[in-house]
Design a protein around this motif. Structure first.
Motif, short mmCIF file in Angstrom:
data_model
loop_
_atom_site.label_atom_id
_atom_site.label_comp_id
_atom_site.label_asym_id
_atom_site.label_seq_id
_atom_site.Cartn_x
_atom_site.Cartn_y
_atom_site.Cartn_z
N PRO A 127 -12.68 10.42 -14.03
CA PRO A 127 -13.93 10.98 -13.48
C PRO A 127 -15.16 10.63 -14.29
CG PRO A 127 -12.16 12.60 -13.41
CD PRO A 127 -11.64 11.45 -14.21
N SER A 128 -15.04 10.57 -15.61
CA SER A 128 -16.20 10.28 -16.45
C SER A 128 -16.75 8.88 -16.20
CB SER A 128 -15.85 10.44 -17.93
OG SER A 128 -14.87 9.50 -18.33
N ALA A 129 -15.89 7.98 -15.76
CA ALA A 129 -16.30 6.60 -15.47
C ALA A 129 -16.44 6.36 -13.97
CB ALA A 129 -15.27 5.63 -16.06
N ASN A 130 -16.36 7.43 -13.20
CA ASN A 130 -16.44 7.34 -11.74
C ASN A 130 -15.36 6.41 -11.17
OD1 ASN A 130 -17.52 8.00 -9.19
ND2 ASN A 130 -18.86 6.20 -9.19
N LYS A 131 -14.18 6.48 -11.77
CA LYS A 131 -13.03 5.70 -11.30
C LYS A 131 -12.11 6.61 -10.50
CE LYS A 131 -10.65 3.03 -13.90
NZ LYS A 131 -9.86 2.50 -15.05
N TRP A 132 -11.92 6.24 -9.24
CA TRP A 132 -11.07 7.04 -8.36
C TRP A 132 -10.11 6.13 -7.62
CZ3 TRP A 132 -11.63 12.03 -9.40
CH2 TRP A 132 -12.85 12.49 -9.89
N THR A 133 -8.90 6.61 -7.44
CA THR A 133 -7.87 5.82 -6.77
C THR A 133 -8.17 5.64 -5.29
OG1 THR A 133 -6.21 6.56 -8.33
CG2 THR A 133 -5.39 5.72 -6.23
N ILE A 134 -8.76 6.65 -4.69
CA ILE A 134 -9.04 6.59 -3.25
C ILE A 134 -10.35 7.29 -2.97
CG2 ILE A 134 -7.74 8.73 -2.75
CD1 ILE A 134 -6.85 7.33 -0.09
N PRO A 163 0.81 -1.22 0.00
CA PRO A 163 0.00 0.00 0.00
C PRO A 163 0.85 1.27 0.00
CG PRO A 163 0.13 -0.87 2.22
CD PRO A 163 0.82 -1.87 1.33
N ALA A 164 0.22 2.36 -0.35
CA ALA A 164 0.88 3.67 -0.32
C ALA A 164 1.19 4.07 1.11
CB ALA A 164 -0.03 4.71 -0.97
N ALA A 165 2.36 4.65 1.31
CA ALA A 165 2.75 5.14 2.63
C ALA A 165 2.50 6.63 2.77
CB ALA A 165 4.22 4.82 2.90
N THR A 166 2.42 7.34 1.63
CA THR A 166 2.23 8.79 1.65
C THR A 166 1.15 9.18 0.64
OG1 THR A 166 3.81 9.30 -0.12
CG2 THR A 166 4.70 9.05 2.13
N TRP A 167 0.64 10.39 0.81
CA TRP A 167 -0.34 10.89 -0.14
C TRP A 167 0.30 11.13 -1.52
CZ3 TRP A 167 -5.38 10.70 0.10
CH2 TRP A 167 -5.99 10.57 1.36
N GLU A 168 1.61 11.37 -1.52
CA GLU A 168 2.29 11.54 -2.80
C GLU A 168 2.26 10.23 -3.59
OE1 GLU A 168 2.92 14.77 -3.33
OE2 GLU A 168 2.08 14.86 -1.29
N ASP A 169 2.37 9.10 -2.88
CA ASP A 169 2.26 7.80 -3.53
C ASP A 169 0.86 7.62 -4.15
OD1 ASP A 169 4.83 7.18 -2.70
OD2 ASP A 169 4.16 6.12 -0.90
N VAL A 170 -0.16 8.05 -3.41
CA VAL A 170 -1.53 7.93 -3.91
C VAL A 170 -1.71 8.80 -5.16
CG1 VAL A 170 -3.97 8.26 -3.36
CG2 VAL A 170 -2.40 7.47 -1.58
N LYS A 171 -1.14 10.00 -5.11
CA LYS A 171 -1.25 10.90 -6.26
C LYS A 171 -0.61 10.30 -7.51
CE LYS A 171 -1.32 15.25 -3.63
NZ LYS A 171 -0.58 16.51 -3.35
N THR A 172 0.50 9.62 -7.33
CA THR A 172 1.19 9.01 -8.47
C THR A 172 0.29 8.01 -9.18
OG1 THR A 172 3.36 9.32 -7.44
CG2 THR A 172 3.19 7.65 -9.16
N LEU A 173 -0.38 7.15 -8.40
CA LEU A 173 -1.29 6.17 -9.00
C LEU A 173 -2.51 6.85 -9.60
CD1 LEU A 173 -2.10 3.26 -9.61
CD2 LEU A 173 -3.04 3.11 -7.29
N ALA A 174 -3.00 7.89 -8.92
CA ALA A 174 -4.20 8.58 -9.40
C ALA A 174 -3.98 9.20 -10.77
CB ALA A 174 -4.61 9.65 -8.39
#
Length: 451
Positions: free
Chosen positions: A215-222, A198-209
């Motif tokens: 958004p058009s498909a309602n797909k969100w990383t978190i 799993p991501a340890a930081t929000w920066e890690d989450v942003k990278t995957l996002a």
């Protein structure tokens, strides 16, 4: 509201001490009987068996002449704890009897202040951790004495500290804990990144996002509930802001300059979860994770059942860990709940009451709590594997890990939640600048508090 419970336990006689499972000197451990030492605790002369790491129960209770009186809110939990205690101590105190009353945990301290003085209160009572300060002040909770050393070895300083008084003594036994945490779809992450870590930081989450969001498909990383301080606090705290830094209800910390920067960082997370606060409810965010469509979610253990079903139906495995840290790198705190059991300051049987209260933090006591309520015992993560049922639950350790870095507050007035939620919504939905949202929170809190 109080109601009478059944008297439990057949009459018999105290003999030798029984060795319970869990290791020497653990909360749930007894050894062969050694010579008891006498200890002066809170005005009572109690016998402490150093070898067994237990108080010796008073003869009136041990013989079954008088039942130990328990105050519980949950009847099933009361019966389960009584049964577990009697099994664990069957060779030590076979005659012991119990009587319980059902008393709401929110009311227990207030009722004990009256019933205890009148002589008809419980010998032990369950309550919430944020009621302990009042119980200490009113003398309705007694210090735990020698059990402090036992308990401090089985649970985090965060848990033991919040039930300690200004004198440094513990006045209640932490029983269960609950906190939000980061839950992650291991199967989905593996397919997206080649790793289920799993991501340890929000920066890690942003990278995957940057590659996964659509958004058009309602797909969100978190996903999480962005308009409530219960969730946003984990980000704000990781960016250097702490609520009630001095433990004073009149100083919530809304005027801290660090809050503006923290709010600005929180506002920036909208780029990876671009949904208005009103549209992100617990039900909607949890449903998408259960469907296997979301790599990450921030929520609590109440969602485990739905996620277990979703994982089975949709063919994925999920894990639980601590919430990501902000760019500052500080651990993300959260608001944690905790159920505790206290020894009445009015009990005539302080040794027996302490033994029972301590038992609820033992392996056997914790197993009974988990089996009956599904709540997570407030024990160190390395002890949970030996608790019946918990060893098969791979998600508990993550909640405990997050709880151990949570902020546990002595008091949180209702107007804190309303003020902080308004501030969070104003920032997330871009209704005002972060500095203006902070200023409004300071003024709003003071007005509601009557300062």
């Amino acid at each position: 509201m109080r109601s009478k419970g059944a008297i439990a336990g057949p009459p018999m006689n105290r003999r030798n001490l029984l060795a319970l499972g869990g290791g020497v000197a653990a909360a749930g451990t007894l050894a062969a009987c050694g010579g008891p030492e006498e200890e002066e605790t809170a005005g009572d002369t109690l016998e402490w068996d150093a070898d067994a790491q237990q108080y010796v129960i008073e003869e009136d209770i041990a013989s079954g002449k008088v039942p130990l009186k328990l105050w519980f809110e949950n009847e099933d939990l009361a019966n389960a704890q009584i049964a577990a205690f009697k099994t664990a101590f069957k060779d030590v105190y076979p005659d012991i009897k119990f009587e319980y009353e059902l008393v709401a945990q929110n009311d227990a301290v207030a009722e004990m202040s009256l019933a205890g003085e009148a002589g008809n209160g419980g010998d032990v009572f369950m309550t919430f951790y944020d009621q302990v300060a009042r119980a200490i002040e009113e003398g309705t909770a007694a210090p735990l004495g020698e059990y402090e050393n036992v308990l401090r070895g089985r649970m985090s300083d965060t848990f033991t500290g919040v039930v300690s008084g200004e004198d440094g003594q513990m006045y209640a036994v932490p029983v269960t804990t609950e906190s939000i945490a980061l839950m992650y779809n291991k199967t989905l992450l593996s397919s997206l990144t080649g790793s289920d870590e799993p991501a340890a930081t929000w920066e890690d989450v942003k990278t995957l996002a940057a590659t996964y969001n659509d958004p058009s498909a309602n797909k969100w990383t978190i996903r999480w509930v962005p308009g409530e301080i219960y969730y946003s606090y984990s980000v704000l705290s990781s960016m250097g802001w702490q609520a009630y830094p001095n433990g004073d209800v009149n100083e919530p910390g809304f005027d801290d300059p660090a809050l503006v920067e923290a709010l600005e960082y929180y506002k920036g997370l909208r780029e990876i979860w671009n949904v208005p606060s009103a549209d992100a409810t617990p039900e909607t965010v949890e449903a998408e994770f259960a469907a296997g469509n979301t790599p990450y979610i921030i929520t609590g253990p109440w969602a485990f059942s739905a996620f277990d079903t979703g994982a089975a139906d949709n063919g994925f495995e999920y894990g639980v860990t601590t919430i990501p840290a902000g760019v500052s790198g500080d651990p993300a705190s959260s608001f944690a709940g905790m159920h505790v059991i206290a020894v009445s300051g009015h009990t005539e049987y302080p040794a027996a009451a302490r033994v029972f209260a301590n038992f609820m933090a033992s392996d056997a006591g914790a197993a009974a709590v988990y089996a009956t309520t599904g709540q997570i015992p407030a024990l160190n993560a390395d002890l949970l594997g030996s608790i019946a049922g918990l060893s098969e639950d791979p998600h508990v350790a993550g909640i405990v890990a997050q709880s151990s870095q949570a902020d546990l507050f002595p008091q949180l007035p209702e107007y804190f939640w309303s003020t902080a939620n308004e501030m969070t919504v104003a920032v997330w939905d871009d209704l005002s600048a972060t500095a203006d949202a902070q200023t409004a929170a300071v003024a709003g809190y003071d007005e509601l508090a009557g300062l």
